[in-house]
Design a protein around this motif. Structure first.
Motif, PDB file in Angstrom:
ATOM      1  N   LYS A 161      31.533  37.705  44.642  1.00 13.95           N
ATOM      2  CA  LYS A 161      31.420  37.960  46.067  1.00 13.95           C
ATOM      3  C   LYS A 161      32.845  37.879  46.779  1.00 13.95           C
ATOM      4  N   PRO A 162      33.207  39.015  47.699  1.00 19.05           N
ATOM      5  CA  PRO A 162      34.328  38.808  48.319  1.00 19.05           C
ATOM      6  C   PRO A 162      34.794  37.480  48.744  1.00 19.05           C
ATOM      7  N   GLY A 163      36.247  37.303  48.635  1.00 19.43           N
ATOM      8  CA  GLY A 163      36.822  36.075  48.769  1.00 19.43           C
ATOM      9  C   GLY A 163      36.947  35.204  47.583  1.00 19.43           C
ATOM     10  N   ASP A 164      36.304  35.295  46.475  1.00 18.93           N
ATOM     11  CA  ASP A 164      36.320  34.724  45.461  1.00 18.93           C
ATOM     12  C   ASP A 164      37.747  34.582  44.626  1.00 18.93           C
ATOM     13  N   ARG A 165      38.235  33.567  44.331  1.00 22.21           N
ATOM     14  CA  ARG A 165      39.461  33.500  43.635  1.00 22.21           C
ATOM     15  C   ARG A 165      39.227  33.923  41.941  1.00 22.21           C
ATOM     16  N   VAL A 166      39.844  35.115  41.533  1.00 23.06           N
ATOM     17  CA  VAL A 166      39.513  35.604  40.080  1.00 23.06           C
ATOM     18  C   VAL A 166      40.724  35.729  39.277  1.00 23.06           C
ATOM     19  N   VAL A 167      40.611  35.704  37.855  1.00 24.99           N
ATOM     20  CA  VAL A 167      41.435  36.528  36.901  1.00 24.99           C
ATOM     21  C   VAL A 167      40.895  37.574  36.173  1.00 24.99           C
ATOM     22  N   ALA A 168      41.621  38.417  35.740  1.00 21.41           N
ATOM     23  CA  ALA A 168      41.116  39.631  35.036  1.00 21.41           C
ATOM     24  C   ALA A 168      42.129  40.109  34.106  1.00 21.41           C
ATOM     25  N   GLY A 169      41.481  40.785  32.961  1.00 21.72           N
ATOM     26  CA  GLY A 169      42.029  41.485  32.312  1.00 21.72           C
ATOM     27  C   GLY A 169      41.863  42.997  32.360  1.00 21.72           C
ATOM     28  N   VAL A 170      42.778  43.917  32.495  1.00 21.09           N
ATOM     29  CA  VAL A 170      42.335  45.240  32.952  1.00 21.09           C
ATOM     30  C   VAL A 170      43.381  46.066  31.759  1.00 21.09           C
ATOM     31  N   ARG A 171      42.803  47.332  31.450  1.00 18.87           N
ATOM     32  CA  ARG A 171      43.550  48.089  30.462  1.00 18.87           C
ATOM     33  C   ARG A 171      44.757  48.581  31.027  1.00 18.87           C
ATOM     34  N   ILE A 172      45.022  48.895  32.274  1.00 15.67           N
ATOM     35  CA  ILE A 172      45.946  49.393  32.771  1.00 15.67           C
ATOM     36  C   ILE A 172      45.868  49.179  34.191  1.00 15.67           C
ATOM     37  N   GLY A 173      47.063  49.441  35.100  1.00 15.25           N
ATOM     38  CA  GLY A 173      47.123  49.404  36.570  1.00 15.25           C
ATOM     39  C   GLY A 173      47.582  48.181  37.154  1.00 15.25           C
ATOM     40  N   GLY A 174      47.662  46.765  36.551  1.00  8.58           N
ATOM     41  CA  GLY A 174      47.983  45.682  37.006  1.00  8.58           C
ATOM     42  C   GLY A 174      49.114  45.598  38.153  1.00  8.58           C
ATOM     43  N   PHE A 175      50.394  46.400  37.899  1.00  7.61           N
ATOM     44  CA  PHE A 175      51.461  46.217  38.722  1.00  7.61           C
ATOM     45  C   PHE A 175      51.213  47.146  40.045  1.00  7.61           C
ATOM     46  N   ALA A 176      50.393  46.421  40.871  1.00 11.15           N
ATOM     47  CA  ALA A 176      49.854  47.189  41.870  1.00 11.15           C
ATOM     48  C   ALA A 176      49.271  46.060  42.988  1.00 11.15           C
ATOM     49  N   GLU A 177      48.992  46.597  44.403  1.00 12.78           N
ATOM     50  CA  GLU A 177      48.603  45.543  45.198  1.00 12.78           C
ATOM     51  C   GLU A 177      47.070  45.570  44.993  1.00 12.78           C
ATOM     52  N   GLU A 178      46.201  46.592  44.572  1.00 11.71           N
ATOM     53  CA  GLU A 178      44.819  46.432  44.106  1.00 11.71           C
ATOM     54  C   GLU A 178      44.551  46.838  42.812  1.00 11.71           C
ATOM     55  N   VAL A 179      43.641  46.447  42.276  1.00 12.78           N
ATOM     56  CA  VAL A 179      43.236  46.877  40.695  1.00 12.78           C
ATOM     57  C   VAL A 179      41.610  46.820  41.132  1.00 12.78           C
ATOM     58  N   VAL A 180      41.024  47.728  40.317  1.00 11.55           N
ATOM     59  CA  VAL A 180      39.457  47.709  40.126  1.00 11.55           C
ATOM     60  C   VAL A 180      39.372  47.450  38.563  1.00 11.55           C
ATOM     61  N   ALA A 181      38.296  46.303  38.242  1.00  7.65           N
ATOM     62  CA  ALA A 181      38.285  45.917  36.898  1.00  7.65           C
ATOM     63  C   ALA A 181      36.717  45.801  36.613  1.00  7.65           C
ATOM     64  N   PRO A 182      36.372  46.165  35.487  1.00 11.77           N
ATOM     65  CA  PRO A 182      34.859  45.965  35.073  1.00 11.77           C
ATOM     66  C   PRO A 182      34.549  44.252  35.277  1.00 11.77           C
ATOM     67  N   GLU A 183      33.445  44.010  35.824  1.00  9.23           N
ATOM     68  CA  GLU A 183      33.035  42.779  36.048  1.00  9.23           C
ATOM     69  C   GLU A 183      33.108  41.982  34.655  1.00  9.23           C
ATOM     70  N   SER A 184      32.702  42.575  33.589  1.00 10.19           N
ATOM     71  CA  SER A 184      32.893  41.877  32.394  1.00 10.19           C
ATOM     72  C   SER A 184      34.212  41.166  31.905  1.00 10.19           C
ATOM     73  N   THR A 185      35.296  41.931  32.609  1.00 12.44           N
ATOM     74  CA  THR A 185      36.617  41.032  32.301  1.00 12.44           C
ATOM     75  C   THR A 185      36.997  40.332  33.269  1.00 12.44           C
ATOM     76  N   VAL A 186      36.364  40.096  34.392  1.00 15.77           N
ATOM     77  CA  VAL A 186      36.696  39.267  35.529  1.00 15.77           C
ATOM     78  C   VAL A 186      36.069  37.881  35.366  1.00 15.77           C
ATOM     79  N   PHE A 187      36.864  36.904  35.612  1.00 13.17           N
ATOM     80  CA  PHE A 187      36.505  35.518  35.457  1.00 13.17           C
ATOM     81  C   PHE A 187      36.907  34.609  36.723  1.00 13.17           C
ATOM     82  N   ALA A 188      35.978  33.728  36.960  1.00  6.19           N
ATOM     83  CA  ALA A 188      36.324  32.919  38.067  1.00  6.19           C
ATOM     84  C   ALA A 188      37.417  31.802  37.929  1.00  6.19           C
ATOM     85  N   LEU A 189      38.249  31.690  38.880  1.00  6.94           N
ATOM     86  CA  LEU A 189      39.345  31.195  38.899  1.00  6.94           C
ATOM     87  C   LEU A 189      39.268  29.639  39.532  1.00  6.94           C
ATOM     88  N   PRO A 190      39.408  28.552  39.042  1.00  9.37           N
ATOM     89  CA  PRO A 190      39.154  27.226  39.588  1.00  9.37           C
ATOM     90  C   PRO A 190      40.476  27.265  40.863  1.00  9.37           C
TER      91      PRO A 190
END
Length: 337
Positions: free
Chosen positions: A79-108
């Motif tokens: 949900k919005p506000g969650d802290r996460v870590v993600a792997g993306v194929r490209i595009g990470g050097f940016a202020e925003e990135v869109v990642a498939p939920e399958s490669t996004v993980f909850a960050l303690p």
């Protein structure tokens, strides 16, 4: 939004620019990037020399951590506000990135963003290589080359979590100290002594059961001469600049297994999709690793961090080969972190 854009292959043709934010998808999560991992692989991508080749213009970066700002209609884990870590194929050097939920993980909460960006590729590769592919067992001896780099330190720590005795190699005192600080039982300066002879001496001439090699070249060749019978060697990178040719006769007579590891396959980035059951296995692996990190059992080390506009400095730091751990970029302003 601001993003680093490669207009033509080469760092000289890469710039910070204002671009449109990436489009949203039903199965995706939009993340405000707080930290992005910087690696040698990024340089290869910018030069068009990486196995995952992108045609310009593109934004590099495959490891991000940040805050969820939007969730696609077909997602359910965040949900919005969650802290996460993600792997993306490209595009990470940016202020925003869109990642498939399958490669996004909850960050303690206990894991900071700079530490987090080492997990999508570096720690995940070490975990997959040592636990899944090599089946490193408690009490076995693990030899880690390039031990003070991000990959090496991750392999040392994952190896210790799996109960191995770890021998590490590096080329100077500071890097050897880092290897010991992250859990290496024995640290060898390969510039001063033959690591082959040292490993054989430390193992009563038996050799290492598993060898984690991000260097390649002569290091790989010498590793085959200090590997134990039934040993497993993992050539997971070629930082030395030379891809070794594997001598099949040594593999034969020593009962050696040469094991490949491309973590991107498990993330769905390969030419063939992984089996559906792999998604759950990957998510469980990230949960275990991040729990270890939150408990202080894994301690990713950040050598330096830079604001997004200093991306050139961040990448040039990599080429100096003095980095211990990893380098990070901060796309978000300090006040937003």
């Amino acid at each position: 939004m601001k993003a680093v854009v490669c207009r033509q292959f080469g760092l000289a043709h890469t710039e910070l620019a204002e671009v449109d934010a990436p489009g949203m998808r039903a199965d995706a999560i939009r993340i405000r990037v707080q930290s992005a991992g910087v690696s040698f692989a990024n340089l290869l991508v910018l030069e068009g020399k990486h196995q995952n080749r992108w045609e310009p213009p593109f934004t590099p970066g495959t490891e991000v951590a940040g805050v969820v700002v939007e969730c696609g209609a077909a997602t359910s884990l965040f949900k919005p506000g969650d802290r996460v870590v993600a792997g993306v194929r490209i595009g990470g050097f940016a202020e925003e990135v869109v990642a498939p939920e399958s490669t996004v993980f909850a960050l303690p909460e206990a894991v900071d963003y700079d530490a987090a960006v080492q997990f999508p590729t570096i720690y995940a590769t070490a975990y997959g290589a040592l636990k899944w592919r090599a089946a490193l067992a408690q009490g076995e001896t693990l030899l880690v080359h390039g031990a003070a780099g991000g990959s090496g330190l991750a392999a040392i720590e994952i190896g210790k979590m799996l109960g191995a005795r770890v021998i590490a190699t590096a080329g100077d005192a500071a890097k050897l100290d880092a290897a010991r600080r992250h859990g290496a039982d024995i640290a060898i300066n390969y510039r001063d002594v033959s690591f082959r002879d040292a490993v054989l001496r430390e193992t009563s001439q038996r050799g290492a059961d598993v060898i984690f090699d991000p260097v390649g070249g002569d290091t790989f060749n010498e590793s085959l001469r200090c590997i134990a019978p039934d040993g497993r060697i993992i050539p997971m990178g070629f930082a030395g600049g030379t891809i070794p040719q594997i001598p099949a006769n040594l593999v034969l007579v020593k009962n050696v297994s040469v094991i490949g590891i491309y973590w991107g396959y498990y993330m769905g980035w390969g030419r063939q999709a992984p089996p559906p059951a792999m998604a759950g296995r990957v998510r469980a692996a990230f949960q275990e690793m991040l729990e270890w990190a939150a408990a202080g059992k894994l301690r990713p080390e950040t050598y330096a961090s830079f604001p997004l506009e200093r991306f050139r400095d961040a990448l040039n730091t990599i080429t100096e080969r003095k980095v211990i751990g990893r380098v990070a970029l901060h796309p978000a302003p300090t006040s937003a972190r």
